[in-house]
Scaffold this motif. Structure first.
Motif, PDB file in Angstrom:
ATOM      1  N   LYS A 160     116.227  86.711  25.620  1.00  0.00           N
ATOM      2  CA  LYS A 160     116.820  86.472  24.304  1.00  0.00           C
ATOM      3  C   LYS A 160     117.721  87.632  23.898  1.00  0.00           C
ATOM      4  O   LYS A 160     118.825  87.420  23.390  1.00  0.00           O
ATOM      5  CB  LYS A 160     115.716  86.266  23.270  1.00  0.00           C
ATOM      6  N   GLN A 161     117.267  88.864  24.139  1.00  0.00           N
ATOM      7  CA  GLN A 161     118.077  90.037  23.824  1.00  0.00           C
ATOM      8  C   GLN A 161     119.362  90.067  24.650  1.00  0.00           C
ATOM      9  O   GLN A 161     120.433  90.392  24.134  1.00  0.00           O
ATOM     10  CB  GLN A 161     117.263  91.323  24.061  1.00  0.00           C
ATOM     11  N   GLU A 162     119.256  89.724  25.926  1.00  0.00           N
ATOM     12  CA  GLU A 162     120.443  89.709  26.785  1.00  0.00           C
ATOM     13  C   GLU A 162     121.437  88.645  26.332  1.00  0.00           C
ATOM     14  O   GLU A 162     122.645  88.881  26.328  1.00  0.00           O
ATOM     15  CB  GLU A 162     120.036  89.470  28.235  1.00  0.00           C
ATOM     16  N   SER A 163     120.949  87.484  25.930  1.00  0.00           N
ATOM     17  CA  SER A 163     121.861  86.435  25.475  1.00  0.00           C
ATOM     18  C   SER A 163     122.530  86.823  24.161  1.00  0.00           C
ATOM     19  O   SER A 163     123.705  86.519  23.945  1.00  0.00           O
ATOM     20  CB  SER A 163     121.129  85.106  25.330  1.00  0.00           C
ATOM     21  N   LYS A 178     129.316  90.379  22.680  1.00  0.00           N
ATOM     22  CA  LYS A 178     130.473  90.806  23.453  1.00  0.00           C
ATOM     23  C   LYS A 178     131.535  89.716  23.457  1.00  0.00           C
ATOM     24  O   LYS A 178     132.730  89.992  23.355  1.00  0.00           O
ATOM     25  CB  LYS A 178     130.069  91.123  24.891  1.00  0.00           C
ATOM     26  N   ARG A 179     131.107  88.458  23.568  1.00  0.00           N
ATOM     27  CA  ARG A 179     132.048  87.350  23.599  1.00  0.00           C
ATOM     28  C   ARG A 179     132.778  87.228  22.265  1.00  0.00           C
ATOM     29  O   ARG A 179     133.981  86.978  22.213  1.00  0.00           O
ATOM     30  CB  ARG A 179     131.317  86.056  23.913  1.00  0.00           C
ATOM     31  N   LEU A 180     132.063  87.451  21.158  1.00  0.00           N
ATOM     32  CA  LEU A 180     132.677  87.349  19.836  1.00  0.00           C
ATOM     33  C   LEU A 180     133.593  88.526  19.547  1.00  0.00           C
ATOM     34  O   LEU A 180     134.542  88.403  18.777  1.00  0.00           O
ATOM     35  CB  LEU A 180     131.608  87.238  18.760  1.00  0.00           C
TER      36      LEU A 180
END
Length: 158
Positions: free
Chosen positions: A145-148, A154-156
């Motif tokens: 969950k933390q990695e996602s 990063k994507r945003l």
């Protein structure tokens, strides 16, 4: 670092307990019993559990309002093992198993770094640390969950 246990909203429970107790006592002759039960329930909801993990000591306190009525200081030689388990679907629980006296359960403490702190404490003081398979599953799901969340941030940011 100091940790405190998360408490449920006490006011709702206290009001409902006293309301039911008063209504029942008006209808029957058992009024003192429900009043005593209501007082004990109110005291229970104002009880706080605190834990402090230091370099070579573990301090466990139970407080009613601001008064400490139980305090236990454990040194590494008093602790037999620290056992990490799962409770419910996704809650973690630690049990400090002692050589003498009662074991100390740790559940629903904030901040959630208490488990990493206990693992560090056991490693530094050569205390046996046991992680059950269920605990490993919860730990892995939290890590994913933390990695996602990191990936989404990063994507945003791009």
């Amino acid at each position: 670092m100091e940790y405190k246990q998360v408490q449920p909203p006490a006011l709702l429970y206290i009001i409902s307990t006293f309301t039911i107790g008063i209504l029942y006592s008006l209808a029957t002759k058992h009024s003192p019993y429900f009043l005593i039960i209501g007082i004990f329930m109110a005291a229970f909801f104002f009880t706080n559990f605190e834990v402090k993990v230091a370099q070579s000591t573990f301090i466990y306190k139970i407080r009613l309002f601001k008064f400490t009525f139980y305090k236990r200081i454990l040194h590494p030689e008093d602790i037999r093992e620290i056992r990490f388990t799962r409770t419910g679907w996704k809650e973690k629980k630690a049990i400090i198993c002692t050589h003498k006296g009662r074991n100390v359960p740790l559940l629903l403490f904030t901040p959630s770094t208490i488990f990493a702190e206990l693992a560090r404490f056991s490693e530094e003081n050569a205390i046996t640390l046991i992680k059950t398979n269920e605990y490993s599953i919860v730990e892995k799901s939290e890590r994913l969950k933390q990695e996602s969340l990191r990936y989404e941030r990063k994507r945003l940011d791009r």
